[in-house]
Design a protein around this motif. Structure first.
Motif, PDB file in Angstrom:
ATOM      1  N   SER A 485     -10.708  24.126   2.421  1.00 16.14           N
ATOM      2  CA  SER A 485      -9.740  25.233   2.387  1.00 16.14           C
ATOM      3  C   SER A 485      -9.817  26.112   3.628  1.00 16.14           C
ATOM      4  O   SER A 485      -8.803  26.641   4.100  1.00 16.14           O
ATOM      5  CB  SER A 485      -9.975  26.094   1.140  1.00 16.14           C
ATOM      6  OG  SER A 485      -9.841  25.316  -0.027  1.00 16.14           O
ATOM      7  N   THR A 489      -6.765  27.129   6.166  1.00 18.94           N
ATOM      8  CA  THR A 489      -6.429  28.519   6.529  1.00 18.94           C
ATOM      9  C   THR A 489      -6.329  28.676   8.042  1.00 18.94           C
ATOM     10  O   THR A 489      -5.401  29.319   8.560  1.00 18.94           O
ATOM     11  CB  THR A 489      -7.491  29.480   5.956  1.00 18.94           C
ATOM     12  OG1 THR A 489      -7.596  29.270   4.553  1.00 18.94           O
ATOM     13  CG2 THR A 489      -7.125  30.920   6.224  1.00 18.94           C
ATOM     14  N   SER A 527      -1.946  20.703   3.391  1.00 25.56           N
ATOM     15  CA  SER A 527      -1.957  22.164   3.596  1.00 25.56           C
ATOM     16  C   SER A 527      -1.533  22.904   2.330  1.00 25.56           C
ATOM     17  O   SER A 527      -1.925  24.062   2.128  1.00 25.56           O
ATOM     18  CB  SER A 527      -1.015  22.539   4.745  1.00 25.56           C
ATOM     19  OG  SER A 527      -1.403  21.894   5.929  1.00 25.56           O
ATOM     20  N   TYR A 530      -4.660  21.882  -0.705  1.00 31.90           N
ATOM     21  CA  TYR A 530      -5.976  22.520  -0.491  1.00 31.90           C
ATOM     22  C   TYR A 530      -5.839  23.972  -0.009  1.00 31.90           C
ATOM     23  O   TYR A 530      -6.760  24.522   0.585  1.00 31.90           O
ATOM     24  CB  TYR A 530      -6.801  21.710   0.517  1.00 31.90           C
ATOM     25  CG  TYR A 530      -7.216  20.369  -0.006  1.00 31.90           C
ATOM     26  CD1 TYR A 530      -8.203  20.252  -0.980  1.00 31.90           C
ATOM     27  CD2 TYR A 530      -6.617  19.201   0.451  1.00 31.90           C
ATOM     28  CE1 TYR A 530      -8.584  19.020  -1.471  1.00 31.90           C
ATOM     29  CE2 TYR A 530      -6.990  17.963  -0.029  1.00 31.90           C
ATOM     30  CZ  TYR A 530      -7.974  17.873  -0.996  1.00 31.90           C
ATOM     31  OH  TYR A 530      -8.355  16.644  -1.492  1.00 31.90           O
ATOM     32  N   ASN A 531      -4.675  24.589  -0.269  1.00 28.57           N
ATOM     33  CA  ASN A 531      -4.434  25.975   0.129  1.00 28.57           C
ATOM     34  C   ASN A 531      -5.069  26.915  -0.900  1.00 28.57           C
ATOM     35  O   ASN A 531      -4.860  26.777  -2.105  1.00 28.57           O
ATOM     36  CB  ASN A 531      -2.919  26.208   0.192  1.00 28.57           C
ATOM     37  CG  ASN A 531      -2.568  27.511   0.880  1.00 28.57           C
ATOM     38  OD1 ASN A 531      -3.411  28.392   1.026  1.00 28.57           O
ATOM     39  ND2 ASN A 531      -1.322  27.627   1.283  1.00 28.57           N
ATOM     40  N   ASP A 532      -5.879  27.864  -0.411  1.00 25.74           N
ATOM     41  CA  ASP A 532      -6.510  28.828  -1.331  1.00 25.74           C
ATOM     42  C   ASP A 532      -5.721  30.146  -1.422  1.00 25.74           C
ATOM     43  O   ASP A 532      -6.223  31.143  -1.943  1.00 25.74           O
ATOM     44  CB  ASP A 532      -7.958  29.106  -0.907  1.00 25.74           C
ATOM     45  CG  ASP A 532      -8.050  29.670   0.500  1.00 25.74           C
ATOM     46  OD1 ASP A 532      -6.990  29.801   1.156  1.00 25.74           O
ATOM     47  OD2 ASP A 532      -9.180  29.972   0.951  1.00 25.74           O
ATOM     48  N   LYS A 540       0.945  28.783  -1.479  1.00 28.75           N
ATOM     49  CA  LYS A 540       1.444  27.497  -1.977  1.00 28.75           C
ATOM     50  C   LYS A 540       2.928  27.569  -2.339  1.00 28.75           C
ATOM     51  O   LYS A 540       3.733  26.716  -1.968  1.00 28.75           O
ATOM     52  CB  LYS A 540       0.644  27.064  -3.220  1.00 28.75           C
ATOM     53  CG  LYS A 540      -0.730  26.498  -2.948  1.00 28.75           C
ATOM     54  CD  LYS A 540      -1.364  26.005  -4.243  1.00 28.75           C
ATOM     55  CE  LYS A 540      -2.751  25.433  -3.977  1.00 28.75           C
ATOM     56  NZ  LYS A 540      -3.366  24.908  -5.211  1.00 28.75           N
TER      57      LYS A 540
END
Length: 931
Positions: A485, A489, A527, A530-532, A540
């Motif tokens: 993540s 970023t 992207s 695995y976007n936090d 997201k």
């Protein structure tokens, strides 16, 4: 031909038949079709009936060979002579093997030692196998001892037959695992390796090549034979094959071929397609016998032909692949340069050098991939050469990381691709290194600030370089960002990246660009997945809305599918080794194809998910994490309790062993006391007899001054024994008071003892038993004291008797001579009494020592008692802590249920009932502990 056939069939004389068969043999090369059609049946009949004459059998076998074999026909074609008949050999072979007895007959003839029979028989059977392999193999397999008979050819002293026997076994073992196993267990490995050694290993001729081809047949894709080869310690015998000298110029073509086959044989044993366990054991055996070290010597030697060097690199790659011990050794190998450089660095220099042959560069890439496969230590070493803290400031030595960066940004697209794939393997399944690589800074040009490696990759990507370069960089970025993540970023932090990806995916480009579009879609999907959600502008939901507006979900999924549908993708997915027909086909890496398979489905699902579903998933994840933490905590508590229980069990075992020792000691004391009682009874009987004797002779009894002194000494000793007895009784009273105190303290701790009854009952039982044993000892000592008082009374009687005997001493002097004998007897009896009293005193001393030991045991028990009390208090405290934790958990669960009810989720009442029951049980358990 017809006349000759008639002579063979009808002549009664053997000489006539032999001459006719010889004539057919001479005609069979030129008139193959006619001889085959007209004479085959007669020739087979000769083989059946004239076995006694080796000459005619030899001619018949040679004739059949000329008819069936295509070797002569191939020679004619090379000389550009017209081809007469198509595939005659296969047709005649079918006719010959239609009757299985013919093949069985041929096997019998091959057993003959006569050269003129055996050699043509071997050649004919080989030709049959070439023409109709599977059918002939099946006939030989079902024939009794068929394979074993052919194995005897390897032991023939005539080299021609032995060498042709090797060729025969080559054809026999092709693609037939059952025959391969039989040949291997007929000691084929030992015989073939002996032949290779006799012929001079790699310096040998064509015979070595044939033996190596047969060994490959036996081992390739045959796990049973591979295991047999390893268990038979035959890997160790391969090491001398690779001992090359310093002067490597002028290698013969045969030596190159032999060494090539030897390297392939090593690769067969450690192939990635073999079962992992078998491959691993062969890799370890190759390291321990020095084979890997020998291969690395060839790798670093000078003057080795290019194709041998390439195959050696591929062989070393598979010997170290996934084996930590071999990978560590390879990392320590240095090239013989000044100053010495690691072998990895030297190989990478070849990989990024566009003047090196393409196959060599592919081999080096494969070697680097195998070195990093399941090798986190090696991955860390490679990435560390890129980090700012470890880069050599002097610039004297070139590191692996610097070479990879140089290749990544060079003008050669093949170097870009190789360096990108190599760097991706350094990050494979290693989240820590993916984060560390974000720290890497690159100096682009003088005067400009340094940029990160991630930024530089995206910059080159957006500049529109060659397709191969962009594919390599996209594979690197997909591997880097997947399951990390923080890297996602950093990637999203650059505002130019997402517009570039969406622009690439949205365009309708040609077939060459479709692959780049698919990889851009994969990178965008990673992207999102695995976007936090740490960047507000690139959450997201916003990225999904962007895809919906700019590209369209269906169009996005279609572009994502371009990757797995590509022909080059399918080729790369087949095996780990990168093998490409030309540099233009170098697009996909094997490990990357695995990543695509893993992510393609989950990204497709993630694109179609709504924001509410994402929120629910996050909440569920958080709840699951909390539950996991609670479960982990309770597991830890249970583990600690298990350890405490184990310690208590060990203590109980030690106390039990001590108790058994004390019981053995008490049993020994009881037996000693019984012995003392028996001795005392015997002494009492003797004293009674002596008293009667003295009463009957009281008139003539005399006592001189010495006897009186001894009687007074005896009295003093009895007084001493009496004092000692009183002292022992006082000690016993003290012990009784100590035991009473212990009993009272045990009664006070009764309720606590019940809660830990199973782990501490051993100590109480031990105290009770010890108390009983002490009571027994006290009663026994009281009995002894009563017996001693009886002895005192008898002693007083003796003194009275002595006083009554005194006046007689003055009056009856005349009878002194008669009573001298009685005096002697009395002295002897007094001595015996003294010795017995002495023995009793020693026994009394031993009893005293036993009492001392029992008192020390009581002290030990008191210490154990205090420890047990302390442990009970600690366990009660831990139990209270657990109850508090359970109460907190109940409160959390009830709060969650209230939330669920507020959200409209139905909650069953059974949970409440079960939690209530559980609470009642906990309260009952607490009441029991208080009782």
């Amino acid at each position: 031909i017809q006349k000759l056939c008639d002579r063979v069939a009808s002549s009664t004389l053997l000489d006539d038949r032999r001459d006719a068969v010889r004539a057919l043999k001479s005609l069979s090369k030129k008139y193959r079709l006619e001889v085959g059609i007209q004479a085959m049946e007669h020739l087979i009949h000769v083989l059946q009936t004239d076995r006694s004459d080796s000459e005619i059998i030899g001619y018949a076998l040679d004739t059949l060979y000329n008819v069936i074999s295509n070797d002569l026909e191939e020679e004619e074609q090379e000389e550009n002579l017209p081809k007469q008949v198509d595939d005659l050999g296969s047709q005649f072979t079918e006719i010959f093997i239609k009757q299985q007895e013919n093949v069985t007959l041929l096997l019998t003839l091959v057993e003959e030692f006569d050269f003129h029979v055996r050699w043509p028989g071997v050649k004919l059977l080989t030709s049959l196998l070439k023409q109709q392999g599977p059918q002939v193999q099946q006939i030989i397999l079902v024939s009794p001892m068929g394979v074993s008979r052919l194995m005897d050819l390897l032991a023939d002293s005539r080299e021609v037959i032995r060498n042709d026997g090797v060729l025969l076994l080559q054809q026999l073992t092709k693609s037939n695992a059952a025959i391969q196993k039989i040949v291997a267990f007929e000691n084929a490995f030992e015989r073939l390796l002996d032949i290779v050694t006799e012929e001079g290993n790699s310096d040998g001729g064509i015979v070595v090549e044939d033996c190596l081809l047969l060994l490959q047949n036996l081992l390739k894709n045959n796990n049973s034979n591979q295991n047999f080869f390893k268990e038979g310690s035959y890997i160790q015998r391969m090491k001398p094959w690779f001992e090359v000298g310093d002067d490597n110029c002028g290698w013969s073509a045969q030596k190159v071929t032999n060494l090539h086959l030897m390297l392939q044989l090593v690769r067969v044993l450690v192939s990635p397609t073999n079962p992992p366990g078998a491959t691993s054991s062969c890799q370890k055996a190759m390291f321990h016998c020095g084979l890997l070290q020998q291969l690395c010597t060839i790798l670093m030697a000078t003057g080795v032909p290019a194709d041998i060097l390439t195959e050696t690199i591929n062989t070393v790659s598979e010997v170290i692949r996934g084996c930590q011990m071999n990978q560590d050794y390879f990392a320590s190998v240095n090239a013989p340069s000044n100053p010495p450089r690691p072998a990895i660095v030297v190989l990478l220099m070849s990989m990024v050098n566009e003047r090196q042959p393409f196959v060599l560069r592919c081999a080096v890439l494969y070697c680097f991939q195998c070195f990093l496969y399941k090798n986190q230590k090696g991955q860390g070493e490679i990435v560390s050469t890129l980090l700012p803290s470890t880069i050599d400031a002097t610039g004297n030595s070139v590191s692996a990381g610097q070479l990879l960066c140089g290749g990544l940004f060079s003008t050669d697209s093949l170097s870009n691709w190789c360096a990108a794939v190599a760097l991706a393997h350094a990050l494979q399944e290693n989240a820590t290194l993916k984060e560390q690589l974000l720290r890497v800074q690159l100096a682009t040009s003088i005067g400009n600030p340094p940029v990160s490696l991630l930024q530089q990759c995206t910059n080159i990507l957006s500049q529109g370089s060659k397709v191969q370069t962009r594919v390599g960089l996209l594979m690197l970025l997909c591997t880097w960002l997947s399951n990390c993540s923080i890297a996602v970023t950093h990637f999203l932090h650059n505002p130019a990246n997402i517009p570039f990806l969406t622009g690439q995916i949205a365009e309708n480009l040609g077939e060459e660009e479709q692959l780049v579009q698919g990889l851009c879609a994969l990178l965008l999907g990673i992207s999102i997945y695995y976007n936090d959600n740490s960047l507000e502008n690139y959450r997201k939901e916003k990225l999904k809305q962007l895809i919906e507006k700019r590209i369209g979900r269906e169009n996005f999924i279609e572009k994502l599918g371009f990757i797995s549908k590509h022909e080059l993708y399918s080729r790369a997915a087949q095996k780990p080794q990168p093998s490409f027909s030309s540099p233009d086909h170098m697009m996909f890496d094997h490990e990357f194809t695995k990543l695509v398979k893993e992510l393609e489905g989950v990204i497709s699902k993630a694109i179609y998910k709504s924001s509410e579903e994402d929120k629910k998933e996050e909440e569920v994840k958080k709840t699951l994490e909390q539950h996991d933490n609670i479960v982990t905590h309770y597991k830890k508590v249970i583990r600690e309790q298990d350890q405490e229980l184990e310690e208590l069990k060990q203590r109980i075992n030690t106390l039990t062993s001590q108790n058994e020792q004390l019981q053995a000691t008490v049993t020994q004391q009881v037996s000693q006391i019984q012995q003392h009682k028996d001795q005392y009874n015997l002494l009492k009987v003797q004293l009674g007899k002596d008293a009667q004797h003295h009463n009957s002779h009281s008139e003539t009894f005399q006592m001189n001054g010495i006897q009186m002194e001894e009687a007074s000494k005896l009295k003093e000793e009895l007084e001493e024994w009496k004092n000692k007895h009183e002292l022992l009784q006082g000690q016993l009273r003290e012990k009784d008071s100590v035991i009473e105190k212990l009993k009272s303290s045990q009664l006070e701790m009764g309720t606590t003892e019940q809660s830990l009854q199973t782990s501490k009952s051993g100590g109480l039982e031990h105290n009770n038993e010890l108390q009983k044993e002490l009571e027994m000892l006290r009663s026994q000592i009281q009995l002894q004291s009563a017996e001693i008082s009886k002895l005192q009374i008898e002693n007083q009687k003796l003194q009275v008797m002595n006083t009554t005997a005194d006046p007689v001493l003055g009056d009856s002097g005349a009878t002194a001579a008669n009573n001298s004998e009685l005096d002697g007897r009395l002295e002897q009896e007094v001595k015996e009494l003294k010795s017995e009293v002495k023995a009793l005193s020693e026994e009394k001393e031993s009893l005293k020592q036993h009492l001392d030991s029992s008192s020390s045991t009581v002290a030990i028990l008191q210490d154990e008692k205090s420890k047990l009390q302390q442990e009970v208090a600690e366990s009660k405290k831990e139990q209270d802590d657990l109850l508090v934790l359970l109460a907190d958990q109940d409160q959390k669960l009830s709060a969650l249920k209230i939330k669920l009810k507020d959200l409209g989720v139905p909650v069953e009442d059974e949970d409440d009932i079960e939690s209530g029951d559980q609470g009642d049980e906990d309260e009952d358990g607490d009441e029991e502990e208080q009782d």
